[in-house]
Design an enzyme around this catalytic site. Sequence first.
Site, PDB file in Angstrom:
ATOM      1  N   ILE A  94       0.845  -1.196   0.000  1.00 20.82           N
ATOM      2  CA  ILE A  94       0.000   0.000   0.000  1.00 20.82           C
ATOM      3  C   ILE A  94       0.883   1.249   0.000  1.00 20.82           C
ATOM      4  O   ILE A  94       2.031   1.201   0.459  1.00 20.82           O
ATOM      5  CB  ILE A  94      -0.957   0.001   1.222  1.00 20.82           C
ATOM      6  CG1 ILE A  94      -2.106   1.002   1.030  1.00 20.82           C
ATOM      7  CG2 ILE A  94      -0.195   0.276   2.518  1.00 20.82           C
ATOM      8  CD1 ILE A  94      -3.228   0.835   2.056  1.00 20.82           C
ATOM      9  N   CYS A  95       0.338   2.335  -0.544  1.00 20.03           N
ATOM     10  CA  CYS A  95       0.985   3.655  -0.472  1.00 20.03           C
ATOM     11  C   CYS A  95      -0.142   4.665  -0.267  1.00 20.03           C
ATOM     12  O   CYS A  95      -1.179   4.304   0.294  1.00 20.03           O
ATOM     13  CB  CYS A  95       1.810   3.948  -1.728  1.00 20.03           C
ATOM     14  SG  CYS A  95       0.828   4.103  -3.227  1.00 20.03           S
ATOM     15  N   GLN A  96       0.013   5.878  -0.711  1.00 19.98           N
ATOM     16  CA  GLN A  96      -1.048   6.871  -0.525  1.00 19.98           C
ATOM     17  C   GLN A  96      -2.160   6.721  -1.571  1.00 19.98           C
ATOM     18  O   GLN A  96      -3.326   6.783  -1.238  1.00 19.98           O
ATOM     19  CB  GLN A  96      -0.476   8.297  -0.558  1.00 19.98           C
ATOM     20  CG  GLN A  96      -1.491   9.375  -0.195  1.00 19.98           C
ATOM     21  CD  GLN A  96      -2.079   9.190   1.200  1.00 19.98           C
ATOM     22  OE1 GLN A  96      -1.385   8.803   2.144  1.00 19.98           O
ATOM     23  NE2 GLN A  96      -3.367   9.428   1.329  1.00 19.98           N
ATOM     24  N   GLY A 118      -1.763   4.377  -4.598  1.00 22.32           N
ATOM     25  CA  GLY A 118      -1.670   3.151  -5.384  1.00 22.32           C
ATOM     26  C   GLY A 118      -0.581   3.184  -6.440  1.00 22.32           C
ATOM     27  O   GLY A 118      -0.269   2.161  -7.044  1.00 22.32           O
ATOM     28  N   MET A 150      -3.938   4.403   0.796  1.00 26.03           N
ATOM     29  CA  MET A 150      -4.439   4.944   2.061  1.00 26.03           C
ATOM     30  C   MET A 150      -5.509   6.008   1.821  1.00 26.03           C
ATOM     31  O   MET A 150      -6.364   6.238   2.673  1.00 26.03           O
ATOM     32  CB  MET A 150      -3.292   5.544   2.897  1.00 26.03           C
ATOM     33  CG  MET A 150      -2.372   4.513   3.495  1.00 26.03           C
ATOM     34  SD  MET A 150      -3.199   3.373   4.632  1.00 26.03           S
ATOM     35  CE  MET A 150      -3.674   4.496   5.937  1.00 26.03           C
TER      36      MET A 150
END
Length: 119
Positions: free
Chosen positions: A86-88, A90, A115
């Site tokens: 996961i990141c902010q 995608g 996120m």
Amino acid sequence: MEIVQWGIIAIVVVFIVSRFMPVKGVTQMTVQEVKNKLKDRKVQFIDVRTPQEYKTNHQKPFKNIPLHELPNRCNELDKQKEVVVICQSGMRSMRAAKVLKKQGFGKITNVKGGMGAWL
């Protein structure tokens, strides 16, 4: 001369499109689908955002391994287990999925929307 210009435009378009295309062998999963997996001990959860972003807002059991550190820290992960990234938004997690794929990981899942989609 015009052929050269069209060739350059085509190369740029292919480059940009390839950045947004899903990686072969990487599963896309919604936040809700990931939430259903959070208690699965056979899954490794990786957050590839910066330490500051992670500190500000993160979900358990995601472990912070920033994208720029991932190639040197792949040894901290088990290649036999699924990795959920996961990141902010995608985008970085998709790049991380490419890194993991090149390192020989078989089961990789990218969280759609990152996120930013976590409710």
